[in-house]
Design an enzyme around this catalytic site. Structure first.
Site, PDB file in Angstrom:
ATOM      1  N   LYS A  52      51.380  -4.811  24.775  1.00 32.17           N
ATOM      2  CA  LYS A  52      51.079  -3.511  25.368  1.00 32.17           C
ATOM      3  C   LYS A  52      51.647  -2.373  24.512  1.00 32.17           C
ATOM      4  CE  LYS A  52      53.489  -2.242  28.890  1.00 32.17           C
ATOM      5  NZ  LYS A  52      54.167  -2.058  30.167  1.00 32.17           N
ATOM      6  N   LYS A  98      62.746  -7.472  31.406  1.00 30.08           N
ATOM      7  CA  LYS A  98      63.837  -6.604  30.959  1.00 30.08           C
ATOM      8  C   LYS A  98      65.185  -7.300  31.073  1.00 30.08           C
ATOM      9  CE  LYS A  98      61.593  -2.189  31.386  1.00 30.08           C
ATOM     10  NZ  LYS A  98      61.491  -0.874  31.995  1.00 30.08           N
ATOM     11  N   LYS A 117      56.703   2.507  24.880  1.00 32.38           N
ATOM     12  CA  LYS A 117      57.681   3.319  24.168  1.00 32.38           C
ATOM     13  C   LYS A 117      58.862   2.485  23.713  1.00 32.38           C
ATOM     14  CE  LYS A 117      58.340   5.291  28.742  1.00 32.38           C
ATOM     15  NZ  LYS A 117      58.009   6.467  29.513  1.00 32.38           N
TER      16      LYS A 117
HETATM   17  P1  AMP Z   1      55.530   4.273  31.161  1.00 34.00           P
HETATM   18  O1  AMP Z   1      55.007   5.116  30.028  1.00 34.00           O
HETATM   19  O2  AMP Z   1      55.729   2.853  30.799  1.00 34.00           O
HETATM   20  O3  AMP Z   1      56.673   4.898  31.886  1.00 34.00           O
HETATM   21  O4  AMP Z   1      54.355   4.236  32.231  1.00 34.00           O
HETATM   22  C1  AMP Z   1      53.836   5.389  32.810  1.00 34.00           C
HETATM   23  C2  AMP Z   1      52.441   5.136  33.355  1.00 34.00           C
HETATM   24  O5  AMP Z   1      51.574   4.819  32.279  1.00 34.00           O
HETATM   25  C3  AMP Z   1      52.311   3.966  34.325  1.00 34.00           C
HETATM   26  O6  AMP Z   1      51.328   4.282  35.285  1.00 34.00           O
HETATM   27  C4  AMP Z   1      51.862   2.832  33.464  1.00 34.00           C
HETATM   28  O7  AMP Z   1      51.114   1.885  34.178  1.00 34.00           O
HETATM   29  C5  AMP Z   1      51.001   3.548  32.440  1.00 34.00           C
HETATM   30  N1  AMP Z   1      51.056   2.864  31.139  1.00 34.00           N
HETATM   31  C6  AMP Z   1      52.153   2.646  30.367  1.00 34.00           C
HETATM   32  N2  AMP Z   1      51.830   1.992  29.239  1.00 34.00           N
HETATM   33  C7  AMP Z   1      50.499   1.794  29.297  1.00 34.00           C
HETATM   34  C8  AMP Z   1      49.558   1.177  28.410  1.00 34.00           C
HETATM   35  N3  AMP Z   1      49.927   0.635  27.251  1.00 34.00           N
HETATM   36  N4  AMP Z   1      48.248   1.157  28.782  1.00 34.00           N
HETATM   37  C9  AMP Z   1      47.858   1.724  29.950  1.00 34.00           C
HETATM   38  N5  AMP Z   1      48.696   2.318  30.825  1.00 34.00           N
HETATM   39  C10 AMP Z   1      49.990   2.355  30.508  1.00 34.00           C
END
Ligand code: AMP
Ligand code: TRP
Length: 329
Positions: free
Chosen positions: A197, A114, A200
């Site tokens: 990955k 980031k 968002k």
């Molecule tokens: P975030 O949406 O990035 O705030 O992440 C929220 C939760 O979702 C965290 O536990 C991340 O590890 C999980 N997470 C986010 N993106 C992914 C993804 N592409 N695949 C699996 N888990 C994810």
């Protein structure tokens, strides 16, 4: 609730929640909530590291709280709250800041990624300190288990390091938490670029399926998802696109990838994608409907969050006080 293991996890209210956070985190939270004492947190202070628009943040906080409930988290079984409603999080963060090291924070890959975007010199101190606040979130409840996606492994390792260092320096205080990272769904990749990955922050909305996407948008995104060369529906390292789609299918239906490979042997990508789209629509539609319903009635939502904060503070306060006392405050 006394003898149950404690679970803590959180998600940042920044941008839309997507299929990756559902499969990597939310779905597992719902599965785990029955047998544990659970704390699920909208980590709004973490979101400040990237947010500059108060109105957008306010909406994102409500939307994420609605999604927590819509996926099946139950306020009777889980404490659901906002991080900023429990000031003990930032208080413990300061205590942990005084034992965390600049070197270890500099090695965090999320910070490096980031910070790289705008240059490390210009990165905020909040972004640098992000993992210490995360450690405070977890240690404040003496949580045993932290269900997250694969990308959080390094942050969890730091939380464990800080717990051990504190205990070693000041005496036994914190539980050393364990990450809970399931095999399927732990790393969902972008539909338009299966080596990145699903996130968002992707520039193209075609890469992710938002939990609040309409059914037709979901169908379109899956139809347009990139595929690999060849025609076989099998998972392998040289077929990242179809491997990802099989992983999503398997995680959503609680089936194994080899079962699906068997079922789709001799069939084409077209048929596979059509079925997958219906699986996703069927799973997400009720979540979307329920979330929109909750968002129509913000008072109910706010009351649940207020109640959650009260319950969270009852547990957090004595643990913070014990850490303060150990340090000599
Ligand atoms: P975030 O949406 O990035 O705030 O992440 C929220 C939760 O979702 C965290 O536990 C991340 O590890 C999980 N997470 C986010 N993106 C992914 C993804 N592409 N695949 C699996 N888990 C994810
Ligand atoms: N850093 C996590 C993420 O990006 C969010 C988070 C903050 C978290 N505090 C936490 C996750 C505590 C688990 C436990 O997804």
């Amino acid at each position: 609730m006394q003898n149950k293991q404690r679970v803590f996890s959180g998600i940042q209210p920044s941008g839309t929640s997507h299929l990756g956070s559902y499969l990597g985190a939310l779905k597992n939270w719902v599965a785990i909530q029955e047998g544990h004492e659970n704390y699920f947190c909208v980590v709004d202070l973490h979101a400040l590291t990237e947010s500059r628009d108060p109105k957008v943040l306010r909406n994102n906080i409500r939307e994420l709280a609605a999604i927590f409930l819509a996926v099946g988290l139950d306020p009777e079984k889980s404490v659901i709250f906002r991080q900023s409603h429990v000031p003990e999080h930032t208080e413990l963060c300061w205590l942990l800041n005084c034992i965390a090291r600049v070197g270890e924070l500099s090695r965090m890959t999320q910070f490096k990624d980031k910070a790289q975007k705008g240059g490390a010199e210009a990165a905020s101190v909040g972004l640098f300190d992000y993992p210490v606040l995360q450690a405070a979130d977890i240690l404040l409840y003496n949580a045993h288990l932290v269900p997250v996606g694969e990308d959080q492994r390094q942050h969890l390792e730091l939380s464990r390091t800080l717990a051990r260092r504190f205990n070693h320096t000041f005496g036994e205080t914190f539980v050393v938490p364990e990450p809970l990272i399931l095999e399927t769904g732990a790393r969902v990749m972008a539909l338009d670029e299966p080596t990145a990955k699903m996130s968002k922050s992707r520039p193209t909305p075609g890469g992710y399926i938002a939990l609040l996407d309409e059914p037709d948008a979901i169908r379109r995104k899956i139809r347009r998802a990139v595929t690999d060369s060849g025609t076989d529906i099998t998972a392998s390292p040289d077929k990242p696109a179809i491997t990802n789609l099989l992983g999503i299918y398997a995680a959503l239906t609680d089936r194994t990838i080899s079962e699906l490979e068997e079922e789709y042997r001799g069939k084409g990508y077209g048929e596979f994608k059509k079925d997958l789209a219906e699986v996703v629509v069927e799973k997400l539609s009720p979540i979307r409907d329920r979330a929109l319903e909750l968002l129509d009635n913000p008072r109910e939502l706010d009351a649940i969050l207020e109640d959650g904060a009260t319950r969270a503070r009852e547990v957090a306060r004595p643990i913070l006080q014990s850490a303060q006392a150990k340090m000599g405050l």
